[in-house]
Design a protein around this motif. Structure first.
Motif, PDB file in Angstrom:
ATOM      1  N   GLU A 162     -11.361 -42.801 -41.661  1.00  0.00           N
ATOM      2  CA  GLU A 162     -12.282 -41.260 -42.196  1.00  0.00           C
ATOM      3  C   GLU A 162     -12.942 -41.258 -42.989  1.00  0.00           C
ATOM      4  O   GLU A 162     -14.021 -40.371 -43.023  1.00  0.00           O
ATOM      5  CB  GLU A 162     -10.863 -40.734 -41.512  1.00  0.00           C
ATOM      6  N   LYS A 166     -15.884 -42.761 -42.764  1.00  0.00           N
ATOM      7  CA  LYS A 166     -17.198 -43.093 -41.689  1.00  0.00           C
ATOM      8  C   LYS A 166     -17.573 -40.935 -42.416  1.00  0.00           C
ATOM      9  O   LYS A 166     -18.097 -41.176 -42.728  1.00  0.00           O
ATOM     10  CB  LYS A 166     -16.319 -42.178 -40.230  1.00  0.00           C
ATOM     11  N   GLU A 167     -16.888 -40.347 -43.245  1.00  0.00           N
ATOM     12  CA  GLU A 167     -17.100 -39.096 -43.838  1.00  0.00           C
ATOM     13  C   GLU A 167     -17.857 -39.981 -45.331  1.00  0.00           C
ATOM     14  O   GLU A 167     -19.615 -38.970 -45.531  1.00  0.00           O
ATOM     15  CB  GLU A 167     -16.192 -38.698 -44.984  1.00  0.00           C
ATOM     16  N   MET A 184     -20.070 -42.246 -44.794  1.00  0.00           N
ATOM     17  CA  MET A 184     -21.762 -42.793 -44.084  1.00  0.00           C
ATOM     18  C   MET A 184     -22.110 -41.851 -43.243  1.00  0.00           C
ATOM     19  O   MET A 184     -23.101 -41.425 -44.180  1.00  0.00           O
ATOM     20  CB  MET A 184     -20.994 -43.890 -43.039  1.00  0.00           C
ATOM     21  N   GLU A 185     -21.640 -40.325 -43.519  1.00  0.00           N
ATOM     22  CA  GLU A 185     -21.606 -39.496 -42.431  1.00  0.00           C
ATOM     23  C   GLU A 185     -23.027 -38.479 -43.469  1.00  0.00           C
ATOM     24  O   GLU A 185     -24.081 -38.139 -43.988  1.00  0.00           O
ATOM     25  CB  GLU A 185     -20.836 -38.327 -42.204  1.00  0.00           C
ATOM     26  N   GLU A 186     -22.250 -39.157 -45.289  1.00  0.00           N
ATOM     27  CA  GLU A 186     -23.364 -38.270 -45.819  1.00  0.00           C
ATOM     28  C   GLU A 186     -24.327 -39.062 -46.583  1.00  0.00           C
ATOM     29  O   GLU A 186     -25.121 -38.811 -47.125  1.00  0.00           O
ATOM     30  CB  GLU A 186     -22.090 -38.265 -47.517  1.00  0.00           C
TER      31      GLU A 186
END
Length: 169
Positions: free
Chosen positions: A143, A146-147, A149-151
């Motif tokens: 998780e 993923k956060e 990578m989203e940033e």
């Protein structure tokens, strides 16, 4: 339950842990070139000299068991009931590819600093210019990755487990 062996790279004398289903599984993987030093990638690996585990005397209290910081995944038996040892037979090209991948990871880690559980915080600080950039590796949950990578923060999972420096032999 897996068996943990202390292993040693014969070419550079690096020591590390290896988890295996059994002694026979270790011997089979070693025979097929699947056991390599995570530090230098050498396939010249053998069991290191270990102190025997002796049971406690009856009048000694056992310390409470602590959960390990991280656990190695042991593959589940494949559908159809074939033993794991048979399911892991790899063609020579796959063995060679895994060996090369282990060497590449070991080389990359030479120029990277282990930051442990502060990986996510450190990666963000570097991305947002709050500290100097450098190559780091450490721990993050799926998780958290993923956060990041989203940033827009580039992260990648390492293909092989890495022991923290304080846990290395």
């Amino acid at each position: 339950m897996p068996i943990v062996f202390d292993l040693e790279c014969r070419s550079a004398h690096h020591r590390f842990e290896g988890w295996f289903k059994s002694s026979e599984d270790f011997a089979r993987q070693q025979e097929h070139g699947l056991v390599a030093c995570p530090h230098c990638g050498s396939a010249e690996v053998g069991k290191a000299v270990q102190a025997p585990h002796l049971g406690r005397k009856g009048n000694q209290r056992a310390e409470p068991a602590r959960a390990p910081a991280s656990t190695a995944a042991v593959p589940a038996p494949p559908a159809g009931g074939a033993p794991v040892s048979q399911a892991l037979e790899l063609p020579p090209q796959a063995v060679e590819a895994l060996h090369k991948l282990a060497i590449m990871q070991a080389e990359a880690l030479k120029s990277s600093r282990f930051v442990g559980d502060s990986f996510v915080e450190d990666a963000r600080a570097m991305h947002y210019g709050e500290r100097d950039s450098e190559s780091i590796h450490g721990r993050a949950s799926v998780e958290q990755a993923k956060e990041l990578m989203e940033e827009g923060i580039a992260v990648a999972a390492l293909p092989f487990p890495v022991l923290p420096p304080e846990q290395a032999n």
